[in-house]
Each structure stands twice: as C-alpha cells, then as structure tokens.
Design a protein around this motif. Structure first.
Motif, PDB file in Angstrom:
ATOM      1  N   VAL A 598     -10.311   8.373   0.425  1.00  0.00           N
ATOM      2  CA  VAL A 598     -10.671   8.562   1.827  1.00  0.00           C
ATOM      3  C   VAL A 598      -9.612   7.868   2.673  1.00  0.00           C
ATOM      4  CG1 VAL A 598     -12.440   8.245   3.588  1.00  0.00           C
ATOM      5  CG2 VAL A 598     -13.104   8.538   1.178  1.00  0.00           C
ATOM      6  N   LYS A 599      -8.942   8.627   3.534  1.00  0.00           N
ATOM      7  CA  LYS A 599      -7.923   8.075   4.423  1.00  0.00           C
ATOM      8  C   LYS A 599      -8.426   8.167   5.862  1.00  0.00           C
ATOM      9  CE  LYS A 599      -3.565   8.823   3.685  1.00  0.00           C
ATOM     10  NZ  LYS A 599      -2.220   9.470   3.594  1.00  0.00           N
ATOM     11  N   VAL A 600      -8.341   7.051   6.574  1.00  0.00           N
ATOM     12  CA  VAL A 600      -8.807   6.979   7.963  1.00  0.00           C
ATOM     13  C   VAL A 600      -7.630   6.590   8.841  1.00  0.00           C
ATOM     14  CG1 VAL A 600     -10.403   5.880   9.584  1.00  0.00           C
ATOM     15  CG2 VAL A 600     -11.125   6.322   7.228  1.00  0.00           C
ATOM     16  N   ILE A 601      -7.505   7.228   9.983  1.00  0.00           N
ATOM     17  CA  ILE A 601      -6.504   6.859  10.983  1.00  0.00           C
ATOM     18  C   ILE A 601      -7.230   6.195  12.141  1.00  0.00           C
ATOM     19  CG2 ILE A 601      -4.731   7.691  12.564  1.00  0.00           C
ATOM     20  CD1 ILE A 601      -4.208   9.962  10.663  1.00  0.00           C
ATOM     21  N   ASP A 602      -6.854   4.942  12.431  1.00  0.00           N
ATOM     22  CA  ASP A 602      -7.548   4.231  13.502  1.00  0.00           C
ATOM     23  C   ASP A 602      -6.863   4.476  14.845  1.00  0.00           C
ATOM     24  OD1 ASP A 602      -5.323   2.620  13.658  1.00  0.00           O
ATOM     25  OD2 ASP A 602      -6.267   0.840  12.805  1.00  0.00           O
ATOM     26  N   GLU A 603      -7.353   3.788  15.883  1.00  0.00           N
ATOM     27  CA  GLU A 603      -6.863   4.040  17.233  1.00  0.00           C
ATOM     28  C   GLU A 603      -5.394   3.707  17.409  1.00  0.00           C
ATOM     29  OE1 GLU A 603      -9.516   1.597  19.449  1.00  0.00           O
ATOM     30  OE2 GLU A 603     -10.906   3.238  19.854  1.00  0.00           O
ATOM     31  N   ARG A 604      -4.869   2.797  16.599  1.00  0.00           N
ATOM     32  CA  ARG A 604      -3.481   2.365  16.748  1.00  0.00           C
ATOM     33  C   ARG A 604      -2.539   3.131  15.828  1.00  0.00           C
ATOM     34  NH1 ARG A 604      -2.814  -3.726  16.089  1.00  0.00           N
ATOM     35  NH2 ARG A 604      -1.023  -3.379  17.447  1.00  0.00           N
ATOM     36  N   GLY A 605      -3.048   4.163  15.156  1.00  0.00           N
ATOM     37  CA  GLY A 605      -2.208   4.962  14.287  1.00  0.00           C
ATOM     38  C   GLY A 605      -2.086   4.432  12.875  1.00  0.00           C
ATOM     39  N   ASN A 606      -2.807   3.350  12.544  1.00  0.00           N
ATOM     40  CA  ASN A 606      -2.776   2.817  11.185  1.00  0.00           C
ATOM     41  C   ASN A 606      -3.493   3.763  10.236  1.00  0.00           C
ATOM     42  OD1 ASN A 606      -1.534   0.391  12.078  1.00  0.00           O
ATOM     43  ND2 ASN A 606      -3.524  -0.379  12.712  1.00  0.00           N
ATOM     44  N   GLU A 607      -2.912   3.961   9.052  1.00  0.00           N
ATOM     45  CA  GLU A 607      -3.540   4.790   8.036  1.00  0.00           C
ATOM     46  C   GLU A 607      -4.156   3.862   6.985  1.00  0.00           C
ATOM     47  OE1 GLU A 607      -0.930   7.708   6.476  1.00  0.00           O
ATOM     48  OE2 GLU A 607      -0.508   8.619   8.416  1.00  0.00           O
ATOM     49  N   LEU A 608      -5.474   3.910   6.869  1.00  0.00           N
ATOM     50  CA  LEU A 608      -6.212   3.036   5.956  1.00  0.00           C
ATOM     51  C   LEU A 608      -6.852   3.901   4.882  1.00  0.00           C
ATOM     52  CD1 LEU A 608      -7.994   1.117   8.841  1.00  0.00           C
ATOM     53  CD2 LEU A 608      -5.780   0.582   7.818  1.00  0.00           C
ATOM     54  N   MET A 609      -6.690   3.517   3.624  1.00  0.00           N
ATOM     55  CA  MET A 609      -7.192   4.361   2.543  1.00  0.00           C
ATOM     56  C   MET A 609      -7.961   3.539   1.528  1.00  0.00           C
ATOM     57  SD  MET A 609      -5.177   7.301   0.411  1.00  0.00           S
ATOM     58  CE  MET A 609      -4.338   6.270  -0.791  1.00  0.00           C
ATOM     59  N   VAL A 610      -9.025   4.128   1.007  1.00  0.00           N
ATOM     60  CA  VAL A 610      -9.824   3.513  -0.032  1.00  0.00           C
ATOM     61  C   VAL A 610     -10.130   4.578  -1.083  1.00  0.00           C
ATOM     62  CG1 VAL A 610     -12.029   3.999   1.114  1.00  0.00           C
ATOM     63  CG2 VAL A 610     -11.852   2.079  -0.483  1.00  0.00           C
ATOM     64  N   VAL A 611     -10.208   4.148  -2.346  1.00  0.00           N
ATOM     65  CA  VAL A 611     -10.441   5.075  -3.455  1.00  0.00           C
ATOM     66  C   VAL A 611     -11.753   4.717  -4.141  1.00  0.00           C
ATOM     67  CG1 VAL A 611      -9.535   5.984  -5.617  1.00  0.00           C
ATOM     68  CG2 VAL A 611      -7.965   5.358  -3.777  1.00  0.00           C
ATOM     69  N   HIS A 612     -12.586   5.716  -4.427  1.00  0.00           N
ATOM     70  CA  HIS A 612     -13.855   5.504  -5.127  1.00  0.00           C
ATOM     71  C   HIS A 612     -13.905   6.385  -6.369  1.00  0.00           C
ATOM     72  CE1 HIS A 612     -16.458   2.995  -2.492  1.00  0.00           C
ATOM     73  NE2 HIS A 612     -15.576   3.355  -1.574  1.00  0.00           N
ATOM     74  N   ALA A 613     -14.376   5.785  -7.459  1.00  0.00           N
ATOM     75  CA  ALA A 613     -14.584   6.559  -8.675  1.00  0.00           C
ATOM     76  C   ALA A 613     -15.878   7.351  -8.565  1.00  0.00           C
ATOM     77  CB  ALA A 613     -14.636   5.625  -9.887  1.00  0.00           C
ATOM     78  N   LEU A 614     -15.872   8.549  -9.110  1.00  0.00           N
ATOM     79  CA  LEU A 614     -17.060   9.410  -9.081  1.00  0.00           C
ATOM     80  C   LEU A 614     -17.777   9.256 -10.420  1.00  0.00           C
ATOM     81  CD1 LEU A 614     -15.486  12.570  -7.407  1.00  0.00           C
ATOM     82  CD2 LEU A 614     -16.830  10.768  -6.327  1.00  0.00           C
ATOM     83  N   LYS A 615     -18.698   8.274 -10.468  1.00  0.00           N
ATOM     84  CA  LYS A 615     -19.436   8.037 -11.714  1.00  0.00           C
ATOM     85  C   LYS A 615     -20.739   7.351 -11.383  1.00  0.00           C
ATOM     86  CE  LYS A 615     -16.952   3.686 -12.577  1.00  0.00           C
ATOM     87  NZ  LYS A 615     -16.127   2.928 -13.536  1.00  0.00           N
TER      88      LYS A 615
END
Length: 615
Positions: A598-615
């Motif tokens: 999941v990648k999120v772009i915040d108000e300042r243009g930062n790209e924040l990403m988190v990964v989750h396992a599907l299990k």
C-alpha cells in the motif's frame, strides 16, 4: 547544442515574450528564447503555423488602401486604420504588391513570354531589362479582368486583398505569449506558457507522434501532448513536479477531435473542414489561399491547413488516457574500485557534492522532528573520519551523546542494504542514535529502522527522517522555512481482511486505509489524517518486493473529482467516483507472492509504503 546536433543542423532562434514588463537596474529582459535544431534534415517534420490576419493585426503594414462596393479605391483614413469597424459596409482592404520578378539572366530571348508591354489606364507599362512580369500575356489579361491591376506614379502593381488569405505565417518572433497577473496558470515562476509548448509541438509533430520532455516541471508538455493526440514521455529528478503533473493530468479535460481513421486513433490524423461565420470570416481548419498565380492561371485557390483548428465533436468530453509513473534508481558507485573508469569518477564526485550540500543544510538547520512532537537538535555537524557508509556525525545538543547520519541517494529510495550497513557501522563506532535522511525509503528499509527501537542486540536506535524534495531544487529551497527541511512521517495505518465469500468462491482480500500520521511544520504538531482525506493511495495486490505495480488507485480528495464531473456535463456512474474517492479497496485475490503493498502520497508529496502478508 551545436556540439550535440552539429552547427549545420541549426534552423532558427525563436524569441517569445514572457512578460510585458520587468524590473532591473539597466535593461530588463522580457523575452525567452527557443533554439530550433534538426537531428536530420531529411527526416525533419515541419508544419507551418499561421495567425489570424485582420485589419487590426496588419496595422502599420502596406494594407492601407480600401475598395468600396462601387469600385472606388482610396487610402484608408487614420480613423479607419485605428478603428476598422468604422469602414464602410462591404469595403475590402488591400495593398499594392510587386508584379515583377527578377530575371535569371540577360541572354537574348530569355523569359520572352513574360517580357511584354501592358496597356492599362491609357498608359503603357514594361518591366525593366533586369526583370520580368510574374505571368504571361494570358495571365495578365485574367488579372486585368479580375480588377487585380492598379497603376500608380511608380508603375503597375498587383492588387492583393487582405482576405485573399485570412492568415499570416508565424515567424520567429512571438509577441503574443505573455500571461501575467491573475490570468497566469503557472505553478512555477520558470514555467513556460502553454501556448509556446503547443506551437513547438504542432510545428514539428503529427498526431500519434512521440514527444520527449526531460524537464517535466508542472507537466505542460504532457498536458499539451494529451490535448493534441501526441504520445509523450516526461522526466524529472524530483517528486514535486511529478506530483503536480500527475494531478494536472488526472483532473484535466480536453476537446474531442474528429479522426480520419478511428481504427488508428490520432495516428490516422484529424479532420479539417472549411468553415465561415455569419460575417464571412474563415474559422475552419481549411482556408483558401488566393494568389497571383491562381488567378492568372484560372486555378482554384490552394487550401492551407491550419493544424490548430481540427473539427471537434462538442458532445464528447475527453480525459487523459492511461499513463504510467515509473522511477529508476541511479547506478550505485563502486567505492572499492580503482577509480579508473571516467563514469565511476564522475558518479563519485557527484555523490560527494550531494553529501557536501546535505551537510551544509544540516549545519544551517540542525534540527529534525522525530515524532511525538519531539525534536532533536545537533551541534558540531561534520563528516566522520574514515567512514564506510556513514555520511555525518554530530553531538546531540545539551548532551555528550554522539549521533550518526546516513544520507539516502539524491535520486532514489533508501535501501535496506544501506540501513543495515549503516547500523553495523554506527554500532561498531558506539554512536547512540542513527538518523537515516532520505527523500524516499523502501518498505523493507523502513521496517528495519522501526525495528531498532526497543530491539535487543544493538544499542543504536535508528530514526527515519524525511527530507523535503526542495533540497534538490535550489530555487524552491530559498522560500522553504528551515523548520520544514527535515520531518518525520509515519507509516500508513492499514487494515487487511478477508472479503466475504460464498462457498466455492476463491479467497479474496480487502484493504482499508485507516490513515497516516502527518507532521505539520507550521504548527509543530503531528496530526492523524484519515484515509478518506489523503491526496492519493495505491495498491499492488501482488508485490514482488522490488517493483511497485499499481493495480488499484484511489484519490480521496474529492474536489478534483467534483470539478471533473462538472466538466463532463454528462451522465456518469456516481458509484465509480465514490469508489475512486474512497478509503477501501475492491476485493482481490492473493497473487504468487502473497503480499500486498500500500503506497500513500501525503500532502507534502511524500510517498509512504507499507507491505502486508496475505495469510
């Protein structure tokens, strides 16, 4: 550019007006310049552009005579020149044009068919011995019958009406490209007017051609290319212009140009037709060009194509087609090499210069935000001696604690390997804290940083500090407050659940974005932003750990969608816009790698990403 293409490939310098006025101590500059070169003259495309030709635009030119409906010809008055709408009804403005051409030689009998006497208004006219008439006797007779001849004290001339061709060629001086004040749509001071980019594109490409702009800015080239049916590639080193361009393209609407061959799309060309308004003015894409030759030879006038006037279907509103945003990571520098390679030396020098710039910024703004409304201030910021990967060291203000810094790449994301090596070196040198400064960070690297706080086996706590993209854009850095240069940004708060399924159906998953923690440098506080209030977020439903592939995209900030819906002025699926502006994904099946990013772009243009396992 001479060195790249060759001086012999030079075509022209185009001067275009960028502002109507400017301040300066001496002679202020109000123009910018375009350098026009060809890579290969044999393959160069050139489409002549035209401007509207009217009495108003031709003021100060030889179009200073008028022919009345009764056939009388006279000079225009000063009032008529300044106010063309005061001309008598049905009057035609014209000028006297040269009826002779220079002879190619003086041999006896050469050009004899165009050297003859002409009887007109009880006078006889002959061309000089060094010139010839532009037509033969038959053509001259047709010009006379068409009332295209006029005699003055200096000779016989051709009568050229201003409406013989309702357009004039665009040359190398563009004075109509100024957009200033509240009418300007610029995102940057240095942004080029859309009209300038449009003219360059229409002048040298056809629909379906590919256009490259290696300095994206706010995406004007891509925007204009979409508008005129060109394919495009645009590039930049910072996420700020790319974010601006992405939003501009996603919320833009364009007219629908009629296509000659719909099966080929724009590459098949646009449809052009001749059209006139109620006043008889040419408003279509095909404009007749009446010339001396066409009249003398009794030929129909040639139709000129005005490439910026294709036929449009007013009942269709067009939006931007599919496009991809990709990032490349610069080639790593081999610090253990012998430095013989020129490219390796250049890369090392460039990296060293970047480190020096970051050190200087850190010295001037020795404070970073580390979350929880806490800040850390540093003293004695300097390069560490004989360091392998660490970029800087300092003393925490008010203490004796030594801290280390590692700078991520200038044009890429902080890697897990870089964090791992920096942690090992910081631990070996007995630093209390490690601050990882970067413009972006890989998910695995971010997880490694977070794991150091409270972990056993290491006394070094690591913090990821987000550097503003303005640090690589000098003109923007001048207006950026010191407190906004470095800040913390939290990971997206994501909930992953199984989707309800009936018996026999494949297992599916749903992602819900709860929100992110965002630091506000204006209030010095960290605030929670709901998932329904982030500018954009994306899903890769089968993340392979290396490349993020957008499978689902969401843009919760609904103002842009509201504007787009108003522009469409047609029926649309309301539920679709609700989904695009939402914080919950569509159900999806687990892929080969069984993990979702999941990648999120915040108000300042930062790209924040988190990964989750599907299990």
């Amino acid at each position: 550019v001479d060195e790249v293409f060759g001086a012999e490939q030079f075509i022209a310098i185009i001067a275009f007006a960028k502002t109507s006025s400017s301040t300066g101590d001496f002679l202020p500059g109000t123009n910018d310049y375009l350098l026009f070169y060809a890579r290969d003259f044999e393959r160069l495309k050139f489409r002549q552009l035209f401007l509207d030709k009217t009495v108003q635009t031709e003021r100060g030119t030889p179009y200073s005579w008028v022919e009345l409906v009764n056939g009388e010809r006279r000079r225009m008055s000063q009032d008529e020149r300044e106010n063309p709408d005061r001309l008598p009804l049905g009057a035609r403005v014209f000028r006297f044009d040269n009826l002779q051409s220079q002879s190619l030689g003086r041999a006896k009998g050469e050009g004899a068919a165009s050297w003859f006497p002409v009887q007109f208004d009880d006078r006889e006219f002959r061309p000089s011995m060094k010139s010839r008439w532009k037509t033969n006797e038959g053509g001259m007779a047709r010009l006379k019958d068409s009332r295209r001849l006029a005699a003055t004290e200096t000779g016989l001339y051709y009568v050229r009406y201003i409406d013989d061709f309702a357009a004039r060629e665009l040359g190398s001086s563009w004075t109509d490209t100024v957009i200033a004040g509240f009418a300007s749509d610029k995102s940057y001071v240095v942004e080029t007017n859309t009209k300038v980019v449009q003219r360059c594109m229409l002048m040298t490409t056809d629909p379906g051609d590919l256009v490259l702009d290696p300095t994206c800015g706010s995406g004007t080239t891509a925007y204009v290319a979409e508008q005129w049916g060109r394919r495009w590639i645009t590039i930049d080193t910072s996420r700020v212009p790319l974010a601006l361009a992405r939003q501009r393209l996603l919320t833009a609407t364009f007219p629908w140009h009629q296509l000659k061959d719909e099966s080929r799309g724009p590459a098949g060309g646009f449809v052009y037709e001749r059209k006139q308004n109620s006043r008889g003015e040419e408003i279509g894409g095909l404009v007749p060009h009446v010339t001396l030759k066409s009249i003398a030879n009794d030929e129909p006038p040639q139709m000129e194509v005005l490439v910026d006037r294709p036929e449009q279907d007013k009942g269709i509103t067009r939006v931007t087609g599919p496009f991809v945003v990709e990032a490349t990571i610069p080639t790593p520098v081999d610090w253990e090499g012998d430095g013989i390679s020129d490219s390796g030396v250049a890369a090392a020098e460039e990296h060293s210069a970047f480190t020096d710039r970051m050190l200087e910024v850190l010295r001037r703004s020795p404070q970073v935000h580390v979350g929880g409304n806490r800040t850390a201030t540093f003293e004695q910021v300097r390069r560490p001696a004989k360091a392998m990967v660490l970029s800087a060291e300092a003393i925490a203000a008010g203490t004796d604690s030594r801290v280390a810094f590692v700078f991520g790449p200038e044009h890429g994301a902080v890697s897990e390997q870089l964090v791992h090596q920096a942690l090992k070196e910081a631990d070996r040198r007995n630093y209390a804290n490690l601050y990882v400064l970067g413009f972006a960070i890989e998910p695995a690297a971010r997880m490694l940083v977070e794991s150091t706080r409270g972990a056993t086996g290491s006394d070094v706590e690591a913090w990821y500090v987000q550097a503003t993209p303005d640090l690589v854009m000098g003109s923007l850095l001048k207006t950026t407050r010191a407190s906004q240069l470095f800040s913390v940004c939290g990971l997206p708060d994501v909930e992953v659940n199984r989707a309800p399924a009936k018996r026999g159906e494949a297992e599916r998953w749903i992602v819900h974005l709860r929100g992110i923690d965002s630091f506000d440098p204006s209030t010095m506080e960290t605030r929670a932003v709901k998932g329904s209030d982030v500018p954009a977020w994306f899903l890769d439903v089968d993340y392979n750990g290396r490349v993020f592939r957008v499978c689902q995209a969401f843009f919760p900030r609904t103002q842009a969608w509201d504007a787009l819906k108003r522009s469409l002025k047609a029926e649309f699926e309301e539920a679709l816009f609700d989904h695009l502006a939402g914080d919950t994904s569509a159900p999806f099946e687990a892929g080969e790698h069984r993990q979702v990013a999941v990648k999120v772009i915040d108000e300042r243009g930062n790209e924040l990403m988190v990964v989750h396992a599907l299990k």
